[in-house]
Design an enzyme around this catalytic site. Structure first.
Site, PDB file in Angstrom:
ATOM      1  N   CYS A 114      38.108 -55.347 -22.830  1.00  0.00           N
ATOM      2  CA  CYS A 114      37.954 -56.062 -21.563  1.00  0.00           C
ATOM      3  C   CYS A 114      38.720 -55.411 -20.413  1.00  0.00           C
ATOM      4  O   CYS A 114      38.380 -55.597 -19.249  1.00  0.00           O
ATOM      5  CB  CYS A 114      38.390 -57.518 -21.716  1.00  0.00           C
ATOM      6  N   HIS A 246      39.257 -60.468 -14.645  1.00  0.00           N
ATOM      7  CA  HIS A 246      38.400 -60.451 -15.819  1.00  0.00           C
ATOM      8  C   HIS A 246      37.931 -61.876 -16.089  1.00  0.00           C
ATOM      9  O   HIS A 246      38.723 -62.817 -16.110  1.00  0.00           O
ATOM     10  CB  HIS A 246      39.169 -59.915 -17.017  1.00  0.00           C
ATOM     11  N   ASN A 276      31.900 -64.074 -20.710  1.00  0.00           N
ATOM     12  CA  ASN A 276      32.793 -62.918 -20.797  1.00  0.00           C
ATOM     13  C   ASN A 276      31.967 -61.682 -21.137  1.00  0.00           C
ATOM     14  O   ASN A 276      31.457 -61.557 -22.248  1.00  0.00           O
ATOM     15  CB  ASN A 276      33.847 -63.179 -21.882  1.00  0.00           C
TER      16      ASN A 276
END
Length: 319
Positions: A114, A246, A276
């Protein structure tokens, strides 16, 4: 004048298939209420046949180049962040290079899950400032749906697929990337990982996560690295126009903003629409906010992310 890597174009791409929580509940023991209450997620995009990490990355790059009004043949560097490459090798960045019609340029992948886009951005920034490149495509692209365990409702509801890209150009002046900060701590491998790999099991594996532990580390690490990068850039929190975080979980976004004393209206949130998307989430959110007019030329923007490893990082840029 100082030579900086300036963001001159953004682009993004999403798979055609948009899946709501209610649709997901037909195949997983979950509900819209359960997912929204714990994550803030309402939709995600899931890659279909013919949609791959490289194809989504290529589409995002084309849009970013169009926005920047720069020809693909002017690109001399492609850095692609992904945890879900099309192949074990070669790098998916080389597939993007070929698809864009670029005969020769530096092209490689970065794997930091990520945080991958922040790592890739920092690498490209360093190469531009050193004179190794003048025009770069930095991409975050994922097809995370292909490494999910669809019987594990604690993880499969969290992720989606997509890609985001920026064009960086070497320019003199006050705009551009002002500072970056990156970190990693491999002691926490067992909190967020994939239980497979060519060197261990010979299989791709599936995502495994201990959510509450990841949450705790995320809030602490993200607040810390954002303070660090603001110090490096010689700016304070009140100078920041926008934070593009994020997009992992709405509760993490809220908790991090509170810890930093940031007003919620300064935080770009897309997790409700995209879930996500790992390395793609920051550039996806950045592109959305640029295109809808929230982020404008001259704005001071902080990008930040944390992912498996653990890895985490942040960047301050004057758009």
């Amino acid at each position: 004048m100082t030579l900086r890597a300036r963001i001159v174009g953004t682009g993004s791409a999403l798979p055609k298939n948009r899946v709501s929580n209610d649709e997901l509940a037909k195949r997983v023991d979950t509900s819209d209420e359960w997912i929204v209450a714990r994550t803030g997620i309402r939709f995600r995009h899931i890659a279909g046949d013919g949609e791959t990490t490289a194809s989504l990355a290529t589409e995002a790059c084309r849009k970013a180049l169009d926005t920047a009004k720069i020809a693909a043949t002017d690109v001399d560097l492609i850095v692609l962040a992904t945890a879900t490459p099309d192949q074990t090798f070669p790098a998916s960045a080389t597939k993007v290079q070929a698809a864009l019609g670029i005969d020769d340029c530096i092209a490689f992948d970065v794997a930091a899950v990520c945080s991958g886009f922040l790592y890739a951005l920092s690498v490209a920034d360093s190469m531009i400032r050193s004179g190794s490149a003048r025009t770069a495509l930095v991409v975050g692209a994922e097809t995370f749906s292909r490494i999910l365990d669809w019987e594990d409702r604690t993880t499969c509801v969290l992720f989606g697929d997509g890609a985001g890209a920026v064009v960086l150009r070497a320019e003199e002046g006050d705009s551009g990337i002002l500072a970056t900060a990156l970190h990693a701590d491999g002691r926490h491998n067992g909190l967020l990982y994939v239980d497979g790999g060519p060197s261990t099991t010979g299989t791709v594996g599936k995502v495994r996560m201990k959510g509450s532990e990841v949450f705790r580390h995320a809030v602490t690490n993200l607040a810390s690295v954002m303070n660090e990068v603001l110090d490096r850039a010689n700016v304070v929190t009140s100078d920041v126009d926008w934070v593009v975080p994020h997009q992992a979980n709405a509760r993490i976004l809220d908790a991090t903003a509170r810890k930093l004393g940031l007003p919620a209206e300064k935080v770009i949130v897309t997790v409700d629409q995209h879930a996500n998307t790992s390395a793609a989430s920051v550039p996806l959110a950045l592109d959305l906010a640029v295109r809808d007019g929230r982020i404008k030329a001259g704005d001071l923007v902080v990008l930040e992310a944390m992912g498996g490893g653990f890895t985490w990082g942040a960047c301050v840029a004057r758009i």
